[in-house]
Scaffold this motif. Sequence first.
Motif, PDB file in Angstrom:
ATOM      1  N   TYR A 110      87.742  48.439 117.681  1.00  0.00           N
ATOM      2  CA  TYR A 110      87.363  49.813 117.290  1.00  0.00           C
ATOM      3  C   TYR A 110      88.533  50.525 116.642  1.00  0.00           C
ATOM      4  O   TYR A 110      89.497  50.707 117.068  1.00  0.00           O
ATOM      5  CB  TYR A 110      86.655  50.611 118.419  1.00  0.00           C
ATOM      6  N   LEU A 111      88.484  50.531 115.409  1.00  0.00           N
ATOM      7  CA  LEU A 111      89.705  51.435 114.769  1.00  0.00           C
ATOM      8  C   LEU A 111      89.090  52.650 114.078  1.00  0.00           C
ATOM      9  O   LEU A 111      87.899  53.030 113.697  1.00  0.00           O
ATOM     10  CB  LEU A 111      89.909  50.475 113.302  1.00  0.00           C
ATOM     11  N   TYR A 112      90.001  53.560 114.291  1.00  0.00           N
ATOM     12  CA  TYR A 112      89.658  54.807 114.227  1.00  0.00           C
ATOM     13  C   TYR A 112      90.947  55.934 113.742  1.00  0.00           C
ATOM     14  O   TYR A 112      91.890  55.503 114.065  1.00  0.00           O
ATOM     15  CB  TYR A 112      89.046  55.545 115.365  1.00  0.00           C
ATOM     16  N   LEU A 113      90.687  57.124 113.119  1.00  0.00           N
ATOM     17  CA  LEU A 113      91.749  57.872 112.886  1.00  0.00           C
ATOM     18  C   LEU A 113      91.897  59.031 113.995  1.00  0.00           C
ATOM     19  O   LEU A 113      93.345  59.398 114.257  1.00  0.00           O
ATOM     20  CB  LEU A 113      91.384  58.761 111.420  1.00  0.00           C
ATOM     21  N   VAL A 148      79.332  55.762 122.220  1.00  0.00           N
ATOM     22  CA  VAL A 148      78.166  54.873 121.709  1.00  0.00           C
ATOM     23  C   VAL A 148      78.711  53.617 121.952  1.00  0.00           C
ATOM     24  O   VAL A 148      77.841  52.876 122.785  1.00  0.00           O
ATOM     25  CB  VAL A 148      77.399  55.347 120.556  1.00  0.00           C
ATOM     26  N   LEU A 149      79.682  53.087 121.305  1.00  0.00           N
ATOM     27  CA  LEU A 149      80.368  51.891 121.545  1.00  0.00           C
ATOM     28  C   LEU A 149      80.612  51.349 122.859  1.00  0.00           C
ATOM     29  O   LEU A 149      80.016  50.279 123.311  1.00  0.00           O
ATOM     30  CB  LEU A 149      81.296  51.507 120.462  1.00  0.00           C
ATOM     31  N   GLU A 150      81.284  52.233 123.557  1.00  0.00           N
ATOM     32  CA  GLU A 150      81.644  52.125 125.076  1.00  0.00           C
ATOM     33  C   GLU A 150      80.273  51.855 125.742  1.00  0.00           C
ATOM     34  O   GLU A 150      80.204  50.979 126.679  1.00  0.00           O
ATOM     35  CB  GLU A 150      82.290  53.025 125.569  1.00  0.00           C
ATOM     36  N   GLY A 171      78.758  33.015 129.678  1.00  0.00           N
ATOM     37  CA  GLY A 171      80.129  32.670 129.932  1.00  0.00           C
ATOM     38  C   GLY A 171      80.946  32.942 128.846  1.00  0.00           C
ATOM     39  O   GLY A 171      82.150  32.457 128.383  1.00  0.00           O
ATOM     40  N   TYR A 172      80.755  34.191 128.212  1.00  0.00           N
ATOM     41  CA  TYR A 172      81.495  34.758 127.344  1.00  0.00           C
ATOM     42  C   TYR A 172      82.449  36.054 128.184  1.00  0.00           C
ATOM     43  O   TYR A 172      81.828  36.911 128.807  1.00  0.00           O
ATOM     44  CB  TYR A 172      80.655  35.551 126.144  1.00  0.00           C
ATOM     45  N   SER A 173      83.403  36.367 127.471  1.00  0.00           N
ATOM     46  CA  SER A 173      84.281  37.442 127.969  1.00  0.00           C
ATOM     47  C   SER A 173      84.523  38.395 126.600  1.00  0.00           C
ATOM     48  O   SER A 173      84.867  37.919 125.577  1.00  0.00           O
ATOM     49  CB  SER A 173      85.597  37.067 128.303  1.00  0.00           C
ATOM     50  N   ILE A 174      84.321  39.842 126.841  1.00  0.00           N
ATOM     51  CA  ILE A 174      84.612  40.640 125.925  1.00  0.00           C
ATOM     52  C   ILE A 174      85.801  40.861 125.802  1.00  0.00           C
ATOM     53  O   ILE A 174      86.497  41.637 127.001  1.00  0.00           O
ATOM     54  CB  ILE A 174      83.307  41.750 125.871  1.00  0.00           C
ATOM     55  N   VAL A 175      86.536  40.896 124.897  1.00  0.00           N
ATOM     56  CA  VAL A 175      87.777  41.526 124.546  1.00  0.00           C
ATOM     57  C   VAL A 175      87.707  42.887 123.660  1.00  0.00           C
ATOM     58  O   VAL A 175      87.659  42.733 122.516  1.00  0.00           O
ATOM     59  CB  VAL A 175      88.980  40.526 123.851  1.00  0.00           C
ATOM     60  N   TYR A 176      87.894  43.883 124.318  1.00  0.00           N
ATOM     61  CA  TYR A 176      87.984  45.235 123.376  1.00  0.00           C
ATOM     62  C   TYR A 176      89.189  46.097 123.328  1.00  0.00           C
ATOM     63  O   TYR A 176      89.766  46.338 124.201  1.00  0.00           O
ATOM     64  CB  TYR A 176      86.895  46.129 124.270  1.00  0.00           C
ATOM     65  N   LEU A 219      74.349  49.006 116.912  1.00  0.00           N
ATOM     66  CA  LEU A 219      75.617  48.487 117.482  1.00  0.00           C
ATOM     67  C   LEU A 219      75.075  47.282 118.301  1.00  0.00           C
ATOM     68  O   LEU A 219      75.951  46.193 118.132  1.00  0.00           O
ATOM     69  CB  LEU A 219      76.388  49.455 118.572  1.00  0.00           C
ATOM     70  N   ALA A 220      74.136  47.219 119.185  1.00  0.00           N
ATOM     71  CA  ALA A 220      73.677  46.148 120.080  1.00  0.00           C
ATOM     72  C   ALA A 220      73.494  44.891 119.023  1.00  0.00           C
ATOM     73  O   ALA A 220      73.801  43.898 119.230  1.00  0.00           O
ATOM     74  CB  ALA A 220      72.541  46.500 120.722  1.00  0.00           C
TER      75      ALA A 220
END
Length: 167
Positions: A32-35, A49-51, A65-70, A139-140
């Motif tokens: 998530y890139l933002y100003l 919303v993203l979180e 079997g997946y891991s989210i790297v946020y 987003l989903a």
Amino acid sequence: MPKEENVIKLKRIEECLVSGKNSKIKKIKIEYLYLDLNTCDRCVGTDAVLEEVIDVLAPAFDIAGYSIVYNKIEIKTEKEAVENCFVSSPTIRVNGIDICDEVKESDCGCCGEISGTQVDCRIFEYEGQSYEVPPKAMLAESILKLAFTSSKASCCESYALPENLKN
């Protein structure tokens, strides 16, 4: 996620690594890139919303079997914008791929107040409508689609800092 859940998840991952199960934990990288997360309604709203969407999707990815790297990345300088191939605020990428096929922007009063100049920020198009904050369903769908896309397309292949961000 509360800290206890993170500890439990890390213990499960460690147990799998020690036992040899799921020796290759697959990762889904969400950026998530933002100003600005203090003043800009678009950035703050998109962040929330993203979180929420990540929290809902994480258990299903975990079972598979997946891991989210946020990673949240605040862009404060032109150098950081170039290093991150930043095209518009806010930007969401899944495995390096922007969730939007193209960049569409409109005047953002909040960011204009911060910078003292007119600033155009991203709008999100979904099902024929434009949104300053993306809907949860958008987003989903985007995260699920891009998480399993094997494309190795890089957002930085032909990057040039947009004039809007230079200002």
